[in-house]
Design a protein around this motif. Structure first.
Motif, PDB file in Angstrom:
ATOM      1  N   LYS A 359     -15.590  91.440 -71.800  1.00 18.78           N
ATOM      2  CA  LYS A 359     -15.223  90.742 -73.032  1.00 18.78           C
ATOM      3  C   LYS A 359     -14.231  91.583 -73.834  1.00 18.78           C
ATOM      4  O   LYS A 359     -14.379  92.792 -73.962  1.00 18.78           O
ATOM      5  N   GLY A 360     -13.218  90.893 -74.355  1.00 18.32           N
ATOM      6  CA  GLY A 360     -12.208  91.597 -75.133  1.00 18.32           C
ATOM      7  C   GLY A 360     -11.088  92.169 -74.289  1.00 18.32           C
ATOM      8  O   GLY A 360     -10.196  92.841 -74.823  1.00 18.32           O
ATOM      9  N   TYR A 361     -11.108  91.893 -72.987  1.00 17.49           N
ATOM     10  CA  TYR A 361     -10.048  92.333 -72.081  1.00 17.49           C
ATOM     11  C   TYR A 361      -9.403  91.128 -71.393  1.00 17.49           C
ATOM     12  O   TYR A 361     -10.003  90.048 -71.317  1.00 17.49           O
ATOM     13  N   VAL A 362      -8.199  91.334 -70.884  1.00 20.37           N
ATOM     14  CA  VAL A 362      -7.535  90.335 -70.034  1.00 20.37           C
ATOM     15  C   VAL A 362      -6.959  91.056 -68.822  1.00 20.37           C
ATOM     16  O   VAL A 362      -6.769  92.275 -68.834  1.00 20.37           O
ATOM     17  N   ARG A 363      -6.695  90.278 -67.780  1.00 19.84           N
ATOM     18  CA  ARG A 363      -6.168  90.850 -66.533  1.00 19.84           C
ATOM     19  C   ARG A 363      -4.896  90.133 -66.124  1.00 19.84           C
ATOM     20  O   ARG A 363      -4.847  88.908 -66.064  1.00 19.84           O
ATOM     21  N   PHE A 364      -3.850  90.907 -65.833  1.00 24.44           N
ATOM     22  CA  PHE A 364      -2.588  90.388 -65.323  1.00 24.44           C
ATOM     23  C   PHE A 364      -2.497  90.692 -63.828  1.00 24.44           C
ATOM     24  O   PHE A 364      -2.789  91.812 -63.401  1.00 24.44           O
ATOM     25  N   SER A 365      -2.055  89.741 -63.042  1.00 28.16           N
ATOM     26  CA  SER A 365      -1.804  89.968 -61.623  1.00 28.16           C
ATOM     27  C   SER A 365      -0.369  90.441 -61.421  1.00 28.16           C
ATOM     28  O   SER A 365       0.551  90.009 -62.131  1.00 28.16           O
ATOM     29  N   LEU A 366      -0.184  91.322 -60.445  1.00 24.95           N
ATOM     30  CA  LEU A 366       1.156  91.788 -60.077  1.00 24.95           C
ATOM     31  C   LEU A 366       1.748  90.980 -58.933  1.00 24.95           C
ATOM     32  O   LEU A 366       2.816  91.326 -58.406  1.00 24.95           O
ATOM     33  N   CYS A 367       1.076  89.888 -58.576  1.00 23.57           N
ATOM     34  CA  CYS A 367       1.524  89.073 -57.436  1.00 23.57           C
ATOM     35  C   CYS A 367       2.505  87.997 -57.890  1.00 23.57           C
ATOM     36  O   CYS A 367       2.305  86.787 -57.666  1.00 23.57           O
ATOM     37  N   ILE A 368       3.566  88.440 -58.518  1.00 19.72           N
ATOM     38  CA  ILE A 368       4.567  87.522 -59.063  1.00 19.72           C
ATOM     39  C   ILE A 368       5.890  88.279 -59.147  1.00 19.72           C
ATOM     40  O   ILE A 368       5.909  89.488 -59.407  1.00 19.72           O
ATOM     41  N   SER A 369       6.993  87.609 -58.913  1.00 21.73           N
ATOM     42  CA  SER A 369       8.290  88.275 -58.805  1.00 21.73           C
ATOM     43  C   SER A 369       8.737  88.888 -60.129  1.00 21.73           C
ATOM     44  O   SER A 369       8.308  88.472 -61.210  1.00 21.73           O
ATOM     45  N   GLU A 370       9.618  89.875 -60.024  1.00 18.11           N
ATOM     46  CA  GLU A 370      10.173  90.496 -61.229  1.00 18.11           C
ATOM     47  C   GLU A 370      10.875  89.468 -62.098  1.00 18.11           C
ATOM     48  O   GLU A 370      10.796  89.522 -63.339  1.00 18.11           O
ATOM     49  N   GLU A 371      11.564  88.523 -61.459  1.00 18.89           N
ATOM     50  CA  GLU A 371      12.288  87.507 -62.214  1.00 18.89           C
ATOM     51  C   GLU A 371      11.336  86.676 -63.077  1.00 18.89           C
ATOM     52  O   GLU A 371      11.620  86.386 -64.246  1.00 18.89           O
ATOM     53  N   LYS A 372      10.201  86.308 -62.508  1.00 16.07           N
ATOM     54  CA  LYS A 372       9.226  85.522 -63.250  1.00 16.07           C
ATOM     55  C   LYS A 372       8.615  86.344 -64.392  1.00 16.07           C
ATOM     56  O   LYS A 372       8.369  85.826 -65.484  1.00 16.07           O
ATOM     57  N   ILE A 373       8.352  87.614 -64.128  1.00 15.26           N
ATOM     58  CA  ILE A 373       7.780  88.468 -65.177  1.00 15.26           C
ATOM     59  C   ILE A 373       8.783  88.619 -66.323  1.00 15.26           C
ATOM     60  O   ILE A 373       8.410  88.588 -67.504  1.00 15.26           O
ATOM     61  N   LYS A 374      10.061  88.773 -65.979  1.00 19.94           N
ATOM     62  CA  LYS A 374      11.096  88.870 -67.015  1.00 19.94           C
ATOM     63  C   LYS A 374      11.184  87.574 -67.806  1.00 19.94           C
ATOM     64  O   LYS A 374      11.437  87.587 -69.028  1.00 19.94           O
ATOM     65  N   GLU A 375      10.972  86.459 -67.143  1.00 24.46           N
ATOM     66  CA  GLU A 375      10.966  85.178 -67.855  1.00 24.46           C
ATOM     67  C   GLU A 375       9.824  85.135 -68.862  1.00 24.46           C
ATOM     68  O   GLU A 375       9.979  84.630 -69.984  1.00 24.46           O
ATOM     69  N   VAL A 376       8.663  85.661 -68.467  1.00 24.65           N
ATOM     70  CA  VAL A 376       7.522  85.729 -69.389  1.00 24.65           C
ATOM     71  C   VAL A 376       7.894  86.582 -70.607  1.00 24.65           C
ATOM     72  O   VAL A 376       7.622  86.212 -71.758  1.00 24.65           O
ATOM     73  N   ILE A 377       8.529  87.718 -70.357  1.00 23.38           N
ATOM     74  CA  ILE A 377       8.945  88.598 -71.452  1.00 23.38           C
ATOM     75  C   ILE A 377       9.854  87.851 -72.418  1.00 23.38           C
ATOM     76  O   ILE A 377       9.702  87.909 -73.643  1.00 23.38           O
ATOM     77  N   ASN A 378      10.817  87.101 -71.888  1.00 26.77           N
ATOM     78  CA  ASN A 378      11.748  86.350 -72.731  1.00 26.77           C
ATOM     79  C   ASN A 378      11.032  85.266 -73.522  1.00 26.77           C
ATOM     80  O   ASN A 378      11.367  85.016 -74.693  1.00 26.77           O
ATOM     81  N   ARG A 379      10.067  84.614 -72.895  1.00 29.02           N
ATOM     82  CA  ARG A 379       9.315  83.575 -73.611  1.00 29.02           C
ATOM     83  C   ARG A 379       8.564  84.168 -74.802  1.00 29.02           C
ATOM     84  O   ARG A 379       8.552  83.595 -75.891  1.00 29.02           O
ATOM     85  N   ILE A 380       7.937  85.316 -74.581  1.00 25.49           N
ATOM     86  CA  ILE A 380       7.159  85.929 -75.652  1.00 25.49           C
ATOM     87  C   ILE A 380       8.066  86.448 -76.760  1.00 25.49           C
ATOM     88  O   ILE A 380       7.770  86.309 -77.958  1.00 25.49           O
ATOM     89  N   LYS A 381       9.200  87.021 -76.375  1.00 26.17           N
ATOM     90  CA  LYS A 381      10.158  87.499 -77.384  1.00 26.17           C
ATOM     91  C   LYS A 381      10.671  86.350 -78.233  1.00 26.17           C
ATOM     92  O   LYS A 381      10.933  86.523 -79.419  1.00 26.17           O
TER      93      LYS A 381
END
Length: 381
Positions: A359-381
């Motif tokens: 409880k109080g934690y979250v988990r991110f998977s690394l099974c996703i391309s760098e491009e997709k992760i960068k897209e997530v970063i842009n969405r959050i920004k």
């Protein structure tokens, strides 16, 4: 119809099974959901692995029933793998049982060793299937807490205070899922000593030992471990073969044979092409693991950036294919995950599905391309 088995009363549908239905529904509605919740490798196996499968598939003798213990060459390949990477000697004919993924081994082990009313030590947080398997065989799951203050290791002094007379098995898992905590040789020694002292069979689940880890280890490398411990291993993560379903149970012949009695009544052998592919995977050199980990390291750096943007605290000395992050504010992990899905169309895993200590934690998977992760970063920004 007179109803379902009583053993289903306490068994719920796997969280990901339910949540991914929601994710698929959002995608069908045109929502650009990015899934960072599941640890299913997106990278392909080595070309030699695929070629071995293709070549075997054209063999007219490959399509019949296969032996329950796998072909001798596969058991020999697992033995060579354990000797090369873990410095553990195994007898191919009696101390290795290939499995259709290590997940099936969890229920097979539970069926082979547990009776109704027996108790099982299960890590909290930990893989939910350990508890489900115990409940399916009408054993009692007894959770032992892991926490950051103790480096996500068992508190043996606290365990000693329990009535251990009915505890028959203890599940351990290092590198730990979901936290990514490592196990030292000293920790493995303590676990083995604890098992011997209280006559508790230790089951070490070891699928992540090569991911972002430069010193893979096995609990069976500890002197005398075979007397009280068996180990599950898998090619799902180390060789990008999650969908192929290849793993193994290794340990003392007497213990492995007990599981074989269950397994031989549950399936009719593994397709020969998959066994040949597994042999190729087990023979891969260090360059394969170095390349794999170079990719995961780049992805992890980007996920750490996401964690910073979301004001999450991460443990940067962790290994494995996930990033475990603590929520700093008062939001629950379930609410945090739901907000990310709603606001940014990003799905990650709430820590509480792994137990109350998550409880109080979250988990991110690394099974996703760098491009997709960068897209997530842009969405959050």
């Amino acid at each position: 119809m007179k109803g379902f088995s009583n053993r289903l009363i306490h068994i719920e549908e796997y969280y990901f099974s339910k949540k991914l239905k929601e994710v698929r529904q959002l995608i069908s509605e045109g929502k650009p959901v990015i899934n960072m919740g599941i640890g299913s490798p997106d990278l392909p196996p080595h070309l030699s692995v695929i070629q071995a499968l293709q070549e075997t598939a054209s063999d007219s003798l490959a399509h019949g029933y296969q032996g329950y213990q796998g072909i001798p060459e596969l058991r020999k390949a697992f033995a060579d793998f354990y000797q090369k990477h873990y410095e553990v000697d195994l007898k191919p004919d009696s101390e290795i049982l290939p499995l259709m993924g290590s997940k099936e081994g969890i229920i097979h082990i539970s069926m082979a060793f547990l009776n109704a009313g027996d108790e099982v030590f299960i890590p909290n947080p930990g893989y939910p299937t350990y508890a489900s398997a115990a409940q399916l065989v009408e054993a009692k799951a007894v959770f032992y807490d892991l926490d950051k203050a103790n480096d996500w290791q068992p508190n043996f002094a606290a365990l000693e205070k329990n009535d251990l007379s009915k505890v028959k098995l203890m599940w351990v898992n290092y590198p730990h899922m979901p936290t990514g905590a490592r196990a030292s040789q000293g920790l493995f020694e303590k676990i083995i000593q604890f098992g011997k002292k209280h006559d508790i069979l230790i089951i070490h689940d070891n699928p992540y030992s090569f991911i972002l880890e430069d010193k893979p280890s096995s609990i069976l490398s500890i002197n005398g471990a075979k007397e009280i411990a068996i180990e599950l291993n898998s090619l799902s993560k180390t060789a990008n073969m999650a969908g192929w379903r290849v793993g193994a149970l290794v340990g003392k012949a007497e213990l492995v044979d007990a599981v074989l009695k269950v397994k031989s009544n549950m399936d009719s052998g593994m397709f020969l092409g998959i066994q040949k592919g597994a042999i190729a995977a087990l023979s891969l050199g260090q360059d394969w693991y170095a390349s794999l980990n170079e990719t995961y390291a780049k992805r992890r750096n980007l996920v750490w950036e996401i964690a910073d943007l979301l004001d999450l605290e991460v443990e940067k000395d962790a290994v494995g294919m996930f990033v475990w992050a603590k929520i700093k504010n008062d939001k629950t992990d379930i609410d945090f995950v739901d907000e990310l899905l709603d606001q940014h169309h990003l799905f990650i895993t709430p820590g509480s599905i792994f137990g109350s200590q998550g409880k109080g934690y979250v988990r991110f998977s690394l099974c996703i391309s760098e491009e997709k992760i960068k897209e997530v970063i842009n969405r959050i920004k």
